[in-house]
Design an enzyme around this catalytic site. Structure first.
Site, mmCIF file in Angstrom:
data_model
loop_
_atom_site.group_PDB
_atom_site.id
_atom_site.type_symbol
_atom_site.label_atom_id
_atom_site.label_comp_id
_atom_site.label_asym_id
_atom_site.label_seq_id
_atom_site.Cartn_x
_atom_site.Cartn_y
_atom_site.Cartn_z
ATOM 1 N N ILE A 181 0.887 -1.213 -0.141
ATOM 2 C CA ILE A 181 -0.280 -0.021 0.047
ATOM 3 C C ILE A 181 0.737 1.283 -0.081
ATOM 4 C CG2 ILE A 181 -1.994 1.275 1.191
ATOM 5 C CD1 ILE A 181 -2.491 -1.560 -0.300
ATOM 6 N N ARG B 256 -5.500 4.783 -13.175
ATOM 7 C CA ARG B 256 -4.902 4.408 -14.241
ATOM 8 C C ARG B 256 -4.847 5.275 -15.282
ATOM 9 N NH1 ARG B 256 -8.809 -1.348 -14.114
ATOM 10 N NH2 ARG B 256 -7.254 -2.433 -12.737
ATOM 11 N N GLU C 24 -1.841 -1.138 -10.316
ATOM 12 C CA GLU C 24 -3.003 -0.603 -11.056
ATOM 13 C C GLU C 24 -3.654 -1.453 -12.137
ATOM 14 O OE1 GLU C 24 -5.081 1.583 -10.169
ATOM 15 O OE2 GLU C 24 -3.787 2.912 -8.705
HETATM 16 P P1 TGC Z 1 -16.268 -7.575 -12.602
HETATM 17 O O1 TGC Z 1 -17.485 -8.650 -12.429
HETATM 18 O O2 TGC Z 1 -15.602 -7.263 -13.807
HETATM 19 O O3 TGC Z 1 -16.620 -6.095 -12.219
HETATM 20 C C1 TGC Z 1 -17.217 -6.023 -11.106
HETATM 21 C C2 TGC Z 1 -18.223 -4.476 -11.138
HETATM 22 O O4 TGC Z 1 -17.170 -3.605 -11.435
HETATM 23 C C3 TGC Z 1 -17.563 -2.877 -12.515
HETATM 24 N N1 TGC Z 1 -16.126 -2.589 -13.227
HETATM 25 C C4 TGC Z 1 -15.548 -1.277 -13.001
HETATM 26 N N2 TGC Z 1 -16.206 -0.191 -12.635
HETATM 27 C C5 TGC Z 1 -15.353 1.095 -13.142
HETATM 28 N N3 TGC Z 1 -14.334 0.970 -13.314
HETATM 29 C C6 TGC Z 1 -13.625 -0.156 -13.679
HETATM 30 N N4 TGC Z 1 -12.098 -0.189 -13.851
HETATM 31 C C7 TGC Z 1 -14.395 -1.276 -13.533
HETATM 32 N N5 TGC Z 1 -14.085 -2.714 -13.736
HETATM 33 C C8 TGC Z 1 -15.267 -3.528 -13.665
HETATM 34 C C9 TGC Z 1 -18.123 -3.924 -13.532
HETATM 35 O O5 TGC Z 1 -19.026 -3.371 -14.463
HETATM 36 C C10 TGC Z 1 -19.169 -4.705 -12.233
HETATM 37 O O6 TGC Z 1 -20.134 -3.887 -12.081
HETATM 38 P P2 TGC Z 1 -21.326 -4.347 -11.911
HETATM 39 O O7 TGC Z 1 -22.542 -3.307 -11.892
HETATM 40 O O8 TGC Z 1 -21.819 -5.487 -12.700
HETATM 41 O O9 TGC Z 1 -21.260 -4.969 -10.350
HETATM 42 O O10 TGC Z 1 -15.025 -7.840 -11.352
HETATM 43 P P3 TGC Z 1 -14.052 -9.160 -11.492
HETATM 44 O O11 TGC Z 1 -14.046 -9.703 -9.971
HETATM 45 O O12 TGC Z 1 -14.230 -10.045 -12.474
HETATM 46 O O13 TGC Z 1 -12.693 -8.106 -11.705
HETATM 47 C C11 TGC Z 1 -12.448 -7.824 -12.828
HETATM 48 C C12 TGC Z 1 -10.903 -7.124 -12.715
HETATM 49 C C13 TGC Z 1 -9.781 -8.315 -12.954
HETATM 50 C C14 TGC Z 1 -10.756 -6.419 -14.111
HETATM 51 C C15 TGC Z 1 -10.489 -6.544 -11.448
HETATM 52 O O14 TGC Z 1 -10.648 -7.073 -10.430
HETATM 53 C C16 TGC Z 1 -9.233 -5.718 -11.611
HETATM 54 O O15 TGC Z 1 -9.169 -4.721 -12.243
HETATM 55 N N6 TGC Z 1 -8.072 -6.340 -11.118
HETATM 56 C C17 TGC Z 1 -6.873 -5.394 -10.871
HETATM 57 C C18 TGC Z 1 -6.714 -5.257 -9.653
HETATM 58 C C19 TGC Z 1 -6.176 -3.860 -9.462
HETATM 59 O O16 TGC Z 1 -5.753 -2.912 -10.418
HETATM 60 N N7 TGC Z 1 -5.467 -3.456 -8.211
HETATM 61 C C20 TGC Z 1 -4.936 -2.083 -8.072
HETATM 62 C C21 TGC Z 1 -4.851 -1.872 -6.566
HETATM 63 S S1 TGC Z 1 -4.455 -0.114 -6.522
HETATM 64 C C22 TGC Z 1 -3.014 0.179 -6.816
HETATM 65 O O17 TGC Z 1 -2.275 -0.624 -7.470
HETATM 66 C C23 TGC Z 1 -2.428 1.448 -6.681
HETATM 67 S S2 TGC Z 1 -0.855 1.550 -6.996
HETATM 68 C C24 TGC Z 1 0.007 3.222 -6.833
HETATM 69 C C25 TGC Z 1 -0.467 4.280 -7.925
HETATM 70 O O18 TGC Z 1 -1.224 4.360 -8.321
HETATM 71 O O19 TGC Z 1 0.464 5.156 -7.751
HETATM 72 P P1 FAD Z 2 -0.812 -11.516 -8.577
HETATM 73 O O1 FAD Z 2 -2.035 -11.025 -8.885
HETATM 74 O O2 FAD Z 2 -0.438 -12.537 -7.914
HETATM 75 O O3 FAD Z 2 -0.291 -11.761 -10.283
HETATM 76 C C1 FAD Z 2 0.928 -12.435 -10.536
HETATM 77 C C2 FAD Z 2 1.267 -12.458 -11.907
HETATM 78 O O4 FAD Z 2 -0.093 -13.549 -12.544
HETATM 79 C C3 FAD Z 2 1.107 -11.356 -12.958
HETATM 80 O O5 FAD Z 2 1.789 -11.368 -14.056
HETATM 81 C C4 FAD Z 2 -0.319 -11.374 -13.201
HETATM 82 O O6 FAD Z 2 -0.610 -10.761 -14.637
HETATM 83 C C5 FAD Z 2 -0.687 -12.817 -13.725
HETATM 84 N N1 FAD Z 2 -1.936 -12.975 -13.483
HETATM 85 C C6 FAD Z 2 -3.017 -12.984 -12.089
HETATM 86 N N2 FAD Z 2 -4.089 -13.347 -12.583
HETATM 87 C C7 FAD Z 2 -4.269 -13.692 -14.235
HETATM 88 C C8 FAD Z 2 -5.075 -14.210 -14.909
HETATM 89 N N3 FAD Z 2 -6.314 -14.363 -14.616
HETATM 90 N N4 FAD Z 2 -4.684 -14.554 -16.200
HETATM 91 C C9 FAD Z 2 -3.487 -14.177 -16.536
HETATM 92 N N5 FAD Z 2 -2.520 -13.849 -15.615
HETATM 93 C C10 FAD Z 2 -2.929 -13.335 -14.500
HETATM 94 N N6 FAD Z 2 -2.272 -1.961 -4.004
HETATM 95 C C11 FAD Z 2 -3.066 -1.107 -3.268
HETATM 96 O O7 FAD Z 2 -4.169 -1.718 -3.257
HETATM 97 N N7 FAD Z 2 -2.815 -0.088 -3.016
HETATM 98 C C12 FAD Z 2 -1.422 0.780 -3.111
HETATM 99 O O8 FAD Z 2 -1.368 1.791 -2.889
HETATM 100 C C13 FAD Z 2 -0.737 -0.176 -3.932
HETATM 101 N N8 FAD Z 2 0.699 0.291 -4.109
HETATM 102 C C14 FAD Z 2 1.365 -0.377 -4.906
HETATM 103 C C15 FAD Z 2 2.852 0.058 -4.978
HETATM 104 C C16 FAD Z 2 3.737 -0.647 -5.471
HETATM 105 C C17 FAD Z 2 5.329 -0.396 -5.505
HETATM 106 C C18 FAD Z 2 3.429 -2.041 -6.169
HETATM 107 C C19 FAD Z 2 4.443 -2.860 -6.571
HETATM 108 C C20 FAD Z 2 1.962 -2.404 -5.940
HETATM 109 C C21 FAD Z 2 1.308 -1.913 -5.316
HETATM 110 N N9 FAD Z 2 0.163 -2.149 -5.138
HETATM 111 C C22 FAD Z 2 -0.943 -1.559 -4.412
HETATM 112 C C23 FAD Z 2 -0.364 -3.563 -5.421
HETATM 113 C C24 FAD Z 2 -0.767 -3.729 -6.831
HETATM 114 O O9 FAD Z 2 -1.902 -3.168 -7.350
HETATM 115 C C25 FAD Z 2 -0.654 -5.538 -7.233
HETATM 116 O O10 FAD Z 2 0.636 -5.689 -7.065
HETATM 117 C C26 FAD Z 2 -1.126 -5.637 -8.447
HETATM 118 O O11 FAD Z 2 -2.563 -5.517 -8.615
HETATM 119 C C27 FAD Z 2 -0.950 -7.318 -8.938
HETATM 120 O O12 FAD Z 2 -1.220 -8.150 -7.922
HETATM 121 P P2 FAD Z 2 -0.038 -9.182 -7.157
HETATM 122 O O13 FAD Z 2 1.106 -8.227 -6.988
HETATM 123 O O14 FAD Z 2 -0.768 -9.822 -6.027
HETATM 124 O O15 FAD Z 2 0.191 -10.253 -8.398
#
Ligand code: TGC
Ligand code: FAD
Length: 387
Positions: free
Chosen positions: A166, A246, A366
């Site tokens: 985080i 994003r 993200e």
């Molecule tokens: P799924 O069934 O596809 O979606 C559930 C509900 O959410 C809606 N939805 C969205 N709404 C707005 N924006 C989006 N990007 C949306 N994506 C989906 C969707 O329409 C649905 O709505 P409803 O009304 O039908 O309930 O959900 P799923 O469980 O199959 O997941 C889809 C998936 C894999 C794309 C999603 O879980 C995902 O994006 N996973 C990636 C997780 C991720 O990006 N984590 C980031 C954590 S934060 C972070 O990394 C901060 S880094 C620091 C920095 O930014 O500098």
């Molecule tokens: P995993 O989900 O375990 O994935 C590992 C590998 O498997 C990846 O290559 C992935 O693409 C692949 N994979 C997973 N599922 C599939 C699939 N269905 N099909 C094909 N390939 C797949 N999170 C927050 O909530 N808040 C933050 O502020 C935040 N800050 C961050 C800062 C840093 C520096 C970093 C490195 C991460 C941060 N994150 C944060 C977490 C980040 O969002 C997660 O690392 C990211 O979503 C991937 O999750 P994971 O690392 O658990 O990888």
């Protein structure tokens, strides 16, 4: 934009106001970040609070939000700011993204009036730092499987679980925490000094070293009923916050790539081997040309998405197109630039390998590039291939 790299004269597509905002951010970055960022990166320490206050003074925190001390800037202006910030370091852009697009946006979009009044003005000035807890140790790409729980106890909520990776957690005043309840996923505004909340810094990162990253443990954290974000219902609430962040990355990544290319152009025109500048070799020029073309394509894509956002027509899968392409290409550019710098390419005296290492995190957070491929694939085929 320095003239040689603006091959398509994209500068002329910007309004006077957009150019001014970009130039002001560029100046701030030149004065306050560039002279120090290599040391912050090497030391794995960044004066994040100090920077947040400086960024707050300029209106960069939550700059695309309206009211509560936020600047109400356009999406394009916000994107241009992200480009300049990430041209210095992805970690610096992350500080601003997490504050404005994740923590503040969540409260602004889904919070009660009381929550907004309590947190947004001080977050906009950088006095209060926020973080966004979605990822867990065992659930990254698949947040729907989260195990952090919030249960009712009388009027209170009690949170148990943990969040991992985080950004800003160890220095944050407040966290937006996503947790599973009997009714589905809900969001909570959690002051970090609440009993039962602990944050531990994650050390030994080889990437994003000028950014603070941590783990949050929630051990029977008791919160009042009004800690829940009342408008956030289901997973789509946190996912919509991700769309905001994003979008900033789409622009930020090209900033990192631009900085690599500017550095490399300057290097290649002054460094000589075999009696001529590196830039005079055809193989070097082929690399430079290909990278410059990718850079300007990435900038065009960012600008197009920005214009769609300002017209309220931007869809999440379009943001995925931008995040997938621009981060992937920026990483390719950073790696290619490194080759042109030879041994100096691995030195911290130049920003290129620092950017490349940072972009490894940007590729993963993200939504990983694979997740964005699957989002675009789902849009194309109508078939979900996530599970
Ligand atoms: P799924 O069934 O596809 O979606 C559930 C509900 O959410 C809606 N939805 C969205 N709404 C707005 N924006 C989006 N990007 C949306 N994506 C989906 C969707 O329409 C649905 O709505 P409803 O009304 O039908 O309930 O959900 P799923 O469980 O199959 O997941 C889809 C998936 C894999 C794309 C999603 O879980 C995902 O994006 N996973 C990636 C997780 C991720 O990006 N984590 C980031 C954590 S934060 C972070 O990394 C901060 S880094 C620091 C920095 O930014 O500098
Ligand atoms: P995993 O989900 O375990 O994935 C590992 C590998 O498997 C990846 O290559 C992935 O693409 C692949 N994979 C997973 N599922 C599939 C699939 N269905 N099909 C094909 N390939 C797949 N999170 C927050 O909530 N808040 C933050 O502020 C935040 N800050 C961050 C800062 C840093 C520096 C970093 C490195 C991460 C941060 N994150 C944060 C977490 C980040 O969002 C997660 O690392 C990211 O979503 C991937 O999750 P994971 O690392 O658990 O990888």
């Amino acid at each position: 934009m320095t003239a040689p790299l603006d091959l398509l004269d994209l500068d002329s597509s910007l309004s006077e106001e957009e150019r001014q905002i970009r130039d002001v951010v560029r100046q701030l970055v030149d004065d306050r970040v560039r002279p120090h960022v290599a040391d912050w990166y090497e030391d794995g320490r960044v004066p994040a609070r100090e920077l947040a206050r400086e960024f707050g003074k300029l209106g960069l925190l939550g700059m695309h939000l309206t009211g509560y001390g936020c600047a109400g800037a356009s999406a394009v202006a916000y994107g241009l700011a992200c480009q300049e910030l990430e041209a210095s370091d992805s970690g610096v852009r992350s500080l601003v993204s997490v504050q404005g697009s994740l923590a503040m946006y969540a409260i602004w979009r889904y919070g009660s009036e009381e929550q907004k009044q309590r947190w947004l003005p001080s977050m906009a000035t950088g006095e209060a730092i926020g973080c966004f807890g979605l990822t867990e140790p065992d659930h990254g790409s698949d947040p729907a499987s989260m195990t952090t729980r919030a249960r009712r106890d009388g009027d209170d909520w009690v949170l148990t679980g943990g969040k991992m990776w985080i950004t800003n957690a160890p220095i944050a005043d407040v966290a937006v925490i996503w947790a599973r309840t009997d009714e589905g996923v809900r969001g909570f505004v959690v002051p970090m000094d609440t009993p039962g909340v602990t944050a531990r810094e994650i050390r030994r990162k080889m990437s994003l070293r000028a950014s603070v990253t941590g783990e949050i443990v929630l051990d029977d954290v008791r919160l009042p009923a009004d800690a829940r974000l009342p408008e956030a219902v289901g997973l789509k609430a946190p996912l919509s916050c991700l769309t905001e962040a994003r979008y900033g990355i789409v622009w930020g990544a090209v900033g990192a790539a631009r900085d690599c290319l500017e550095t490399t152009l300057a290097y290649a025109t002054t460094r000589t081997q075999f009696g001529r500048p590196l830039a005079g070799f055809q193989l070097t020029q082929a690399k430079l040309a290909d990278m410059a073309v990718e850079l300007v394509k990435g900038q065009l894509l960012a600008l197009h998405l920005g214009r769609l956002a300002d017209a309220h027509r931007l869809r999440p899968e379009q943001v995925s197109v931008g995040k997938l392409n621009n981060v992937r290409e920026a990483l390719g550019i950073a790696r290619q630039c490194r080759t042109i710098l030879g041994a100096n390419g691995v030195s911290g005296e130049y920003p290129v390998l620092r950017h490349a290492n940072n972009l490894e995190s940007v590729l993963t957070y993200e939504g990983t590039s694979e997740i964005h491929q699957l989002i675009v694939g789902q849009r194309l085929t109508g078939l979900s291939a996530f599970a």
